[in-house]
Scaffold this motif. Structure first.
Motif, PDB file in Angstrom:
ATOM      1  N   ALA A 140       9.767  54.668  70.690  1.00 52.65           N
ATOM      2  CA  ALA A 140       9.771  53.246  71.026  1.00 52.65           C
ATOM      3  C   ALA A 140      11.179  52.670  70.943  1.00 52.65           C
ATOM      4  CB  ALA A 140       8.829  52.488  70.091  1.00 52.65           C
ATOM      5  N   GLY A 141      11.946  53.101  69.943  1.00 51.20           N
ATOM      6  CA  GLY A 141      13.302  52.593  69.787  1.00 51.20           C
ATOM      7  C   GLY A 141      14.194  52.924  70.971  1.00 51.20           C
ATOM      8  N   ALA A 142      14.199  54.193  71.383  1.00 51.89           N
ATOM      9  CA  ALA A 142      15.017  54.598  72.527  1.00 51.89           C
ATOM     10  C   ALA A 142      14.556  53.895  73.795  1.00 51.89           C
ATOM     11  CB  ALA A 142      14.955  56.111  72.705  1.00 51.89           C
ATOM     12  N   SER A 143      13.241  53.837  74.006  1.00 55.69           N
ATOM     13  CA  SER A 143      12.701  53.199  75.201  1.00 55.69           C
ATOM     14  C   SER A 143      13.110  51.727  75.273  1.00 55.69           C
ATOM     15  CB  SER A 143      11.180  53.336  75.216  1.00 55.69           C
ATOM     16  OG  SER A 143      10.641  52.781  76.394  1.00 55.69           O
ATOM     17  N   ASN A 144      13.052  51.037  74.148  1.00 54.67           N
ATOM     18  CA  ASN A 144      13.433  49.626  74.128  1.00 54.67           C
ATOM     19  C   ASN A 144      14.909  49.413  74.436  1.00 54.67           C
ATOM     20  OD1 ASN A 144      10.849  48.766  73.540  1.00 54.67           O
ATOM     21  ND2 ASN A 144      11.170  48.741  71.329  1.00 54.67           N
ATOM     22  N   ALA A 145      15.713  50.450  74.222  1.00 56.62           N
ATOM     23  CA  ALA A 145      17.137  50.377  74.557  1.00 56.62           C
ATOM     24  C   ALA A 145      17.406  50.887  75.964  1.00 56.62           C
ATOM     25  CB  ALA A 145      17.955  51.176  73.540  1.00 56.62           C
ATOM     26  N   GLY A 146      16.348  51.208  76.723  1.00 57.97           N
ATOM     27  CA  GLY A 146      16.508  51.668  78.099  1.00 57.97           C
ATOM     28  C   GLY A 146      16.818  53.141  78.231  1.00 57.97           C
ATOM     29  N   ILE A 147      16.691  53.894  77.136  1.00 57.82           N
ATOM     30  CA  ILE A 147      16.977  55.328  77.126  1.00 57.82           C
ATOM     31  C   ILE A 147      15.679  56.107  77.303  1.00 57.82           C
ATOM     32  CG2 ILE A 147      17.874  57.238  75.726  1.00 57.82           C
ATOM     33  CD1 ILE A 147      19.641  55.157  74.288  1.00 57.82           C
ATOM     34  N   PHE A 148      15.715  57.150  78.118  1.00 56.10           N
ATOM     35  CA  PHE A 148      14.518  57.952  78.346  1.00 56.10           C
ATOM     36  C   PHE A 148      14.172  58.746  77.095  1.00 56.10           C
ATOM     37  CE2 PHE A 148      12.337  61.826  79.692  1.00 56.10           C
ATOM     38  CZ  PHE A 148      11.281  61.283  80.402  1.00 56.10           C
ATOM     39  N   PRO A 149      12.950  58.555  76.538  1.00 50.13           N
ATOM     40  CA  PRO A 149      12.585  59.249  75.297  1.00 50.13           C
ATOM     41  C   PRO A 149      11.807  60.534  75.535  1.00 50.13           C
ATOM     42  CG  PRO A 149      10.987  57.530  75.738  1.00 50.13           C
ATOM     43  CD  PRO A 149      11.946  57.538  76.918  1.00 50.13           C
ATOM     44  N   VAL A 150      12.028  61.499  74.671  1.00 51.45           N
ATOM     45  CA  VAL A 150      11.270  62.747  74.662  1.00 51.45           C
ATOM     46  C   VAL A 150      10.733  62.928  73.252  1.00 51.45           C
ATOM     47  CG1 VAL A 150      11.309  65.235  75.029  1.00 51.45           C
ATOM     48  CG2 VAL A 150      12.781  63.746  76.421  1.00 51.45           C
ATOM     49  N   TRP A 151       9.416  63.096  73.147  1.00 50.87           N
ATOM     50  CA  TRP A 151       8.765  63.197  71.838  1.00 50.87           C
ATOM     51  C   TRP A 151       8.599  64.663  71.487  1.00 50.87           C
ATOM     52  CZ3 TRP A 151       3.348  60.682  70.605  1.00 50.87           C
ATOM     53  CH2 TRP A 151       3.253  60.465  69.224  1.00 50.87           C
ATOM     54  N   TYR A 152       9.355  65.106  70.462  1.00 47.62           N
ATOM     55  CA  TYR A 152       9.302  66.498  70.009  1.00 47.62           C
ATOM     56  C   TYR A 152       8.367  66.593  68.808  1.00 47.62           C
ATOM     57  CZ  TYR A 152      10.692  70.862  67.759  1.00 47.62           C
ATOM     58  OH  TYR A 152      10.682  72.103  67.172  1.00 47.62           O
ATOM     59  N   LEU A 153       7.319  67.415  68.931  1.00 42.59           N
ATOM     60  CA  LEU A 153       6.313  67.541  67.878  1.00 42.59           C
ATOM     61  C   LEU A 153       6.280  68.932  67.259  1.00 42.59           C
ATOM     62  CD1 LEU A 153       3.366  65.567  69.543  1.00 42.59           C
ATOM     63  CD2 LEU A 153       5.032  64.752  67.869  1.00 42.59           C
ATOM     64  N   GLY A 154       7.293  69.732  67.530  1.00 40.25           N
ATOM     65  CA  GLY A 154       7.283  71.114  67.067  1.00 40.25           C
ATOM     66  C   GLY A 154       7.473  71.298  65.584  1.00 40.25           C
ATOM     67  N   ALA A 155       7.993  70.279  64.881  1.00 41.12           N
ATOM     68  CA  ALA A 155       8.219  70.417  63.436  1.00 41.12           C
ATOM     69  C   ALA A 155       7.713  69.200  62.680  1.00 41.12           C
ATOM     70  CB  ALA A 155       9.708  70.622  63.155  1.00 41.12           C
ATOM     71  N   ILE A 156       6.858  68.408  63.304  1.00 41.22           N
ATOM     72  CA  ILE A 156       6.415  67.161  62.697  1.00 41.22           C
ATOM     73  C   ILE A 156       5.604  67.458  61.436  1.00 41.22           C
ATOM     74  CG2 ILE A 156       4.256  66.925  63.970  1.00 41.22           C
ATOM     75  CD1 ILE A 156       5.050  63.916  64.341  1.00 41.22           C
ATOM     76  N   ASP A 157       5.800  66.654  60.389  1.00 35.60           N
ATOM     77  CA  ASP A 157       5.145  66.904  59.103  1.00 35.60           C
ATOM     78  C   ASP A 157       4.253  65.738  58.672  1.00 35.60           C
ATOM     79  OD1 ASP A 157       7.094  65.060  58.606  1.00 35.60           O
ATOM     80  OD2 ASP A 157       8.059  66.154  56.971  1.00 35.60           O
ATOM     81  N   MET A 158       3.770  64.963  59.638  1.00 36.86           N
ATOM     82  CA  MET A 158       2.885  63.850  59.325  1.00 36.86           C
ATOM     83  C   MET A 158       1.870  63.709  60.465  1.00 36.86           C
ATOM     84  SD  MET A 158       5.590  60.800  60.099  1.00 36.86           S
ATOM     85  CE  MET A 158       6.492  60.733  61.642  1.00 36.86           C
ATOM     86  N   GLU A 159       0.817  62.954  60.219  1.00 35.60           N
ATOM     87  CA  GLU A 159      -0.182  62.749  61.245  1.00 35.60           C
ATOM     88  C   GLU A 159       0.384  61.915  62.392  1.00 35.60           C
ATOM     89  OE1 GLU A 159      -3.694  61.055  59.620  1.00 35.60           O
ATOM     90  OE2 GLU A 159      -4.139  62.783  58.334  1.00 35.60           O
ATOM     91  N   TYR A 160      -0.082  62.180  63.593  1.00 36.33           N
ATOM     92  CA  TYR A 160       0.369  61.420  64.749  1.00 36.33           C
ATOM     93  C   TYR A 160      -0.778  61.303  65.738  1.00 36.33           C
ATOM     94  CZ  TYR A 160       0.770  66.027  66.901  1.00 36.33           C
ATOM     95  OH  TYR A 160       0.502  67.287  67.372  1.00 36.33           O
TER      96      TYR A 160
END
Length: 268
Positions: free
Chosen positions: A225-245
């Motif tokens: 959301a932060g990158a998107s709000n700044a007009g930057i294309f975001p990519v969500w990387y979930l390969g090492a995430i350690d919390m629920e999403y």
């Protein structure tokens, strides 16, 4: 692997296959630069253990007026964080001004009657290495090598209270064969993600427009959301995430770096 993106208003679902989700859209434009989050993106950090970190720091205590234990000191640190509104990860994105750890540590130890023989940068490194060691996420070295071969610039923007020096040392030790153009720790620049000011600073440091940059991170609120709000294309990387999403619609979501390489190879 044919990967396309329909834009920020896309209804494509990231939990479908890349081809199925994005084949109806337009090809992505190849970025001139990719910015990365640090924790659980470039580096897979071990679960945080503040008591273990404090135990390591206390080895350098020259005075412990009240004979405080590591557990007692960490309990006080957690109380301070609750007062600051930094304790709950689910709401931490609302805290958008960084408290540098050298300030936090100076207050914490002085208030407990403790004096240390090491400087603030060393306290950061000693504590962090013991509390949450890290290793490069699987495949990131090869992916960064691929970006270098394509001439795609790289940088790091991390929400981090530890010093920029500690962050640079950690990344260099885990990913020794890649040189990032810059490594930006919020401890040195006041604002935290998702505040758009920190992303705008990163663009200024790169001398690029938002349309020329992608941002990859694991935290939806801070990174995506932060990158998107700044007009930057975001990519969500979930390969090492350690919390629920919870997966979101219209977000380019990857589980490994090979998937992002596939996206780039189909970009225009």
């Amino acid at each position: 692997m044919e990967c396309y993106f329909k834009g920020r208003d896309s209804k494509a679902r990231p939990d479908k296959s890349c081809k199925e989700a994005f084949s109806a859209g337009i090809p992505l434009r190849m970025p001139k630069m990719i910015l990365f989050d640090y924790g659980q993106t470039l580096i897979n950090q071990a679960k945080f253990n503040g008591v273990r970190g404090t135990q390591a720091v206390l080895r350098y205590a020259t005075r412990n007026k009240y004979n405080r234990t590591a557990s007692q000191i960490q309990a006080e640190a957690e109380a301070i964080n609750r007062e600051l509104g930094r304790a709950d990860h689910s709401t931490r994105h609302q805290f958008q001004v960084e408290v540098p750890n050298h300030m936090f540590t100076s207050y914490l130890y002085a208030s407990q009657g403790i004096e240390l023989s090491i400087d603030a940068d060393t306290v950061d490194r000693v504590f962090w290495d013991a509390a949450s060691p890290g290793e490069a996420t699987k495949g990131i070295g090869e992916f960064l090598q691929y970006l270098a071969g394509k001439g795609i610039r790289t940088g790091v923007v991390s929400n981090l209270a530890f010093s920029g020096k500690a962050l640079r040392e950690r990344i260099q030790s885990c990913i020794p064969d890649h040189s990032f153009e810059y490594i930006l720790a919020t401890s040195e620049y006041l604002y935290r993600k998702p505040n758009r000011r920190i992303f705008e600073l990163a663009l200024e440091m790169a001398d690029l427009s938002s349309e020329e940059v992608w941002y990859v991170g694991d935290d939806y609120e801070c990174d995506i959301a932060g990158a998107s709000n700044a007009g930057i294309f975001p990519v969500w990387y979930l390969g090492a995430i350690d919390m629920e999403y919870e997966l979101r619609e219209g977000i380019l979501t990857i589980m490994n770096w090979g998937e992002l390489k596939g996206v780039l190879e189909k970009a225009g």
